[in-house]
Scaffold this motif. Sequence first.
Motif, mmCIF file in Angstrom:
data_model
loop_
_atom_site.group_PDB
_atom_site.id
_atom_site.type_symbol
_atom_site.label_atom_id
_atom_site.label_comp_id
_atom_site.label_asym_id
_atom_site.label_seq_id
_atom_site.Cartn_x
_atom_site.Cartn_y
_atom_site.Cartn_z
ATOM 1 N N THR A 76 16.968 14.692 -24.353
ATOM 2 C CA THR A 76 15.582 15.409 -25.180
ATOM 3 C C THR A 76 14.237 15.044 -24.138
ATOM 4 O OG1 THR A 76 17.271 16.525 -26.780
ATOM 5 C CG2 THR A 76 14.525 17.148 -26.306
ATOM 6 N N GLY A 77 13.854 14.043 -24.213
ATOM 7 C CA GLY A 77 12.981 12.851 -23.751
ATOM 8 C C GLY A 77 12.714 12.730 -22.471
ATOM 9 N N SER A 78 13.276 13.053 -21.471
ATOM 10 C CA SER A 78 13.872 12.333 -19.837
ATOM 11 C C SER A 78 13.087 14.499 -19.415
ATOM 12 C CB SER A 78 14.919 12.886 -19.435
ATOM 13 O OG SER A 78 15.474 11.555 -20.166
ATOM 14 N N PHE A 79 14.104 15.100 -20.567
ATOM 15 C CA PHE A 79 13.756 16.865 -20.160
ATOM 16 C C PHE A 79 12.436 17.523 -20.517
ATOM 17 C CE2 PHE A 79 14.035 21.648 -21.632
ATOM 18 C CZ PHE A 79 13.487 21.990 -20.296
ATOM 19 N N LEU A 80 12.118 16.644 -21.962
ATOM 20 C CA LEU A 80 10.538 17.315 -22.164
ATOM 21 C C LEU A 80 9.685 16.597 -20.851
ATOM 22 C CD1 LEU A 80 10.982 17.085 -25.480
ATOM 23 C CD2 LEU A 80 10.616 19.470 -24.062
ATOM 24 N N CYS A 81 10.075 15.419 -20.342
ATOM 25 C CA CYS A 81 8.747 14.709 -19.674
ATOM 26 C C CYS A 81 8.663 15.588 -18.168
ATOM 27 C CB CYS A 81 9.050 13.317 -19.563
ATOM 28 S SG CYS A 81 8.686 12.557 -20.512
ATOM 29 N N SER A 82 10.135 15.581 -17.341
ATOM 30 C CA SER A 82 10.887 16.342 -16.700
ATOM 31 C C SER A 82 9.539 17.636 -16.661
ATOM 32 C CB SER A 82 11.982 16.617 -15.774
ATOM 33 O OG SER A 82 12.139 14.963 -16.042
ATOM 34 N N ARG A 83 10.120 18.718 -17.397
ATOM 35 C CA ARG A 83 9.036 19.328 -17.842
ATOM 36 C C ARG A 83 7.558 19.342 -17.631
ATOM 37 N NH1 ARG A 83 7.736 21.663 -22.300
ATOM 38 N NH2 ARG A 83 7.951 24.055 -22.954
ATOM 39 N N GLU A 84 7.426 19.014 -18.138
ATOM 40 C CA GLU A 84 5.751 18.667 -18.537
ATOM 41 C C GLU A 84 4.999 18.411 -16.248
ATOM 42 O OE1 GLU A 84 4.246 19.254 -20.638
ATOM 43 O OE2 GLU A 84 2.124 19.198 -19.978
ATOM 44 N N LEU A 85 5.994 17.559 -16.187
ATOM 45 C CA LEU A 85 5.729 16.504 -14.717
ATOM 46 C C LEU A 85 5.548 18.231 -13.660
ATOM 47 C CD1 LEU A 85 5.422 14.048 -12.336
ATOM 48 C CD2 LEU A 85 7.290 15.321 -11.377
ATOM 49 N N HIS A 86 6.626 18.372 -14.143
ATOM 50 C CA HIS A 86 6.577 20.317 -12.635
ATOM 51 C C HIS A 86 5.866 20.749 -13.493
ATOM 52 C CE1 HIS A 86 8.744 23.993 -11.737
ATOM 53 N NE2 HIS A 86 9.194 23.510 -10.834
ATOM 54 N N LEU B 20 -6.280 8.127 -14.968
ATOM 55 C CA LEU B 20 -6.126 7.624 -13.770
ATOM 56 C C LEU B 20 -5.690 8.855 -12.492
ATOM 57 C CD1 LEU B 20 -3.088 5.160 -14.823
ATOM 58 C CD2 LEU B 20 -5.271 4.773 -14.101
ATOM 59 N N GLY B 21 -6.586 9.710 -13.186
ATOM 60 C CA GLY B 21 -5.665 10.789 -11.878
ATOM 61 C C GLY B 21 -3.902 11.343 -12.391
ATOM 62 N N PRO B 22 -4.214 12.634 -11.188
ATOM 63 C CA PRO B 22 -2.692 13.370 -11.617
ATOM 64 C C PRO B 22 -1.415 12.330 -11.052
ATOM 65 C CG PRO B 22 -4.054 14.818 -9.835
ATOM 66 C CD PRO B 22 -5.148 13.166 -10.073
ATOM 67 N N VAL B 23 -0.365 13.151 -12.007
ATOM 68 C CA VAL B 23 0.794 11.989 -11.776
ATOM 69 C C VAL B 23 2.075 13.169 -10.919
ATOM 70 C CG1 VAL B 23 2.449 11.902 -13.518
ATOM 71 C CG2 VAL B 23 0.404 10.994 -14.627
ATOM 72 N N GLY C 124 0.293 -1.553 -0.024
ATOM 73 C CA GLY C 124 -0.149 0.068 0.300
ATOM 74 C C GLY C 124 0.930 1.105 0.147
ATOM 75 N N SER C 125 2.194 0.760 -0.022
ATOM 76 C CA SER C 125 3.293 2.264 0.022
ATOM 77 C C SER C 125 2.637 3.466 -0.858
ATOM 78 C CB SER C 125 4.040 1.978 -0.559
ATOM 79 O OG SER C 125 4.919 1.409 1.377
ATOM 80 N N TYR C 126 1.800 3.009 -2.072
ATOM 81 C CA TYR C 126 1.750 3.875 -3.263
ATOM 82 C C TYR C 126 0.409 3.590 -3.277
ATOM 83 C CZ TYR C 126 6.612 4.657 -4.951
ATOM 84 O OH TYR C 126 7.638 5.037 -4.779
ATOM 85 N N ASP C 127 -0.673 3.133 -2.516
ATOM 86 C CA ASP C 127 -1.826 3.710 -2.585
ATOM 87 C C ASP C 127 -2.444 5.312 -2.964
ATOM 88 O OD1 ASP C 127 -2.255 1.219 -2.137
ATOM 89 O OD2 ASP C 127 -3.577 1.200 -0.338
ATOM 90 N N GLY C 128 -3.264 4.962 -3.905
ATOM 91 C CA GLY C 128 -3.427 6.765 -4.689
ATOM 92 C C GLY C 128 -2.469 7.769 -5.097
ATOM 93 N N THR C 129 -1.793 6.998 -5.813
ATOM 94 C CA THR C 129 -0.270 7.253 -6.341
ATOM 95 C C THR C 129 -0.676 7.221 -7.636
ATOM 96 O OG1 THR C 129 0.918 7.654 -4.711
ATOM 97 C CG2 THR C 129 2.289 8.182 -6.472
ATOM 98 N N THR C 130 -0.831 8.309 -8.303
ATOM 99 C CA THR C 130 -0.452 8.139 -10.329
ATOM 100 C C THR C 130 1.174 8.064 -10.758
ATOM 101 O OG1 THR C 130 -2.615 8.009 -10.658
ATOM 102 C CG2 THR C 130 -0.976 8.288 -12.326
ATOM 103 N N VAL C 131 1.449 7.143 -11.385
ATOM 104 C CA VAL C 131 3.434 7.102 -11.891
ATOM 105 C C VAL C 131 3.181 6.957 -13.702
ATOM 106 C CG1 VAL C 131 5.338 5.194 -11.283
ATOM 107 C CG2 VAL C 131 3.427 5.818 -9.680
#
Length: 291
Positions: free
Chosen positions: A130-140, A95-98, A5-12
């Motif tokens: 670039t892909g890692s940057f773009l996804c990180s920026r989107e999450l932030h 799934l809800g907010p990442v 249950g450590s990640y219950d309610g979390t979207t990854v």
Amino acid sequence: MLPAGSYDGTTVLITGGGTGLGRAMAVEFARLGARVGIVSRDPAHHAAGVTAVEQAVDEAAPAGRPKRAVAVGAVADVRDPEQVAAAFDAVESALGPVSVLVNNAAANFPVLAAELSPGGWRAVVDVVLTGSFLCSRELHRRHVARGARPGAILNISAAQAFTGGPGMVHSASAKAGVDAMTKTLAVEWAPDGIRVNGLVPGLFPHQDLPASLRALRERDPDQDATDARRQPAGRVGQPHELGWAATYLCSPFAGFLTGHTLVLDGGNHLRRDFVMPPVVPVAEQLRPRSL
Ligand SMILES: CCC/C=C/C(=O)SCCNC(=O)CCNC(=O)[C@H](O)C(C)(C)COP(=O)([O-])OP(=O)([O-])OC[C@H]1O[C@@H](n2cnc3c(N)ncnc32)[C@H](O)[C@@H]1OP(=O)([O-])[O-]
Ligand SMILES: NC(=O)C1=CN([C@@H]2O[C@H](COP(=O)(O)OP(=O)(O)OC[C@H]3O[C@@H](n4cnc5c(N)ncnc54)[C@H](OP(=O)(O)O)[C@@H]3O)[C@@H](O)[C@H]2O)C=CC1
């Protein structure tokens, strides 16, 4: 293993989460209660990831417990910022907010630096860095806009980032950039409640490796045993072990850890034996031949 249950309610959200190590990490997050978004180019890969996650969750669930929506796939090429944003939208609406992002998608093929085309260089550097940057920026961007916290980003790197990678100059250079990004974003985004860490898999062979990498391995009919003998630990990594490390690094149990890259390789990147084998030039190593 973390408590159930450590990640219950979390979207990854895991890029490249439908194959190989990405899929293994998706399964371990879901076992601990996470909902998982799998983002990559190929819907067939998403289907494989979703099936693996659902099977793992079904096996772990108490008998009679109703099934919950645990995984979805979303198409995106991580090199394209608009596709990245659309994939976040698709995952979040299902799934809800990442709040946890694993930058796992990668491209790699063995090639001599002198023979690598500009397009081949760009393909690998753009997917990995670039892909890692773009996804990180989107999450932030989303995380800050909704005033959410905490958040975690995990960048999957490679030991080539610190040793160099003869025969893989594109990948080694891109992964070194990813490590610098891990440290930079850790400091910039700590005040926003987002931790940024890295994880380096050592040798983790699996069936989904691309043909160019599999072909190198398949030259040796006894490759599994050879691989094991080459590791200080006497064995290669098992994909679920990477999932255990990933789930720890993104969890509250690592809540004060940021800007760190953990190496999970049985000591292999530290290997420097007293008696070194003779050097075989990388051009010779890549030339088709029988071992
Ligand atoms: C066990 C070891 C450790 C493992 C570490 C990992 O990272 S495992 C993770 C590994 N997992 C993966 O890699 C899975 C995903 N990998 C992939 O999808 C492909 O490998 C990809 C990177 C080429 C995709 O890029 P794309 O969609 O842009 O496709 P595209 O076809 O348009 O090609 C673009 C450029 O690349 C060039 N080029 C391509 N192949 C070769 C080659 N063998 N040789 C030389 N060059 C090659 C191609 O000529 C073109 O250059 P040009 O002609 O324009 O100058
Ligand atoms: N296996 C190993 O021993 C090692 C692996 N690593 C690292 O571990 C991670 C996982 O590798 P592994 O599982 O072995 O490799 P895989 O080839 O199985 O996974 C790569 C994933 O990246 C996705 N991907 C590739 N290009 C793109 C793109 N342009 N946009 C979106 N997704 C993309 C692919 O999905 P799709 O085709 O659907 O787009 C695929 O699921 C990588 O970061 C790799 O560098 C590091 C060291 C050793």
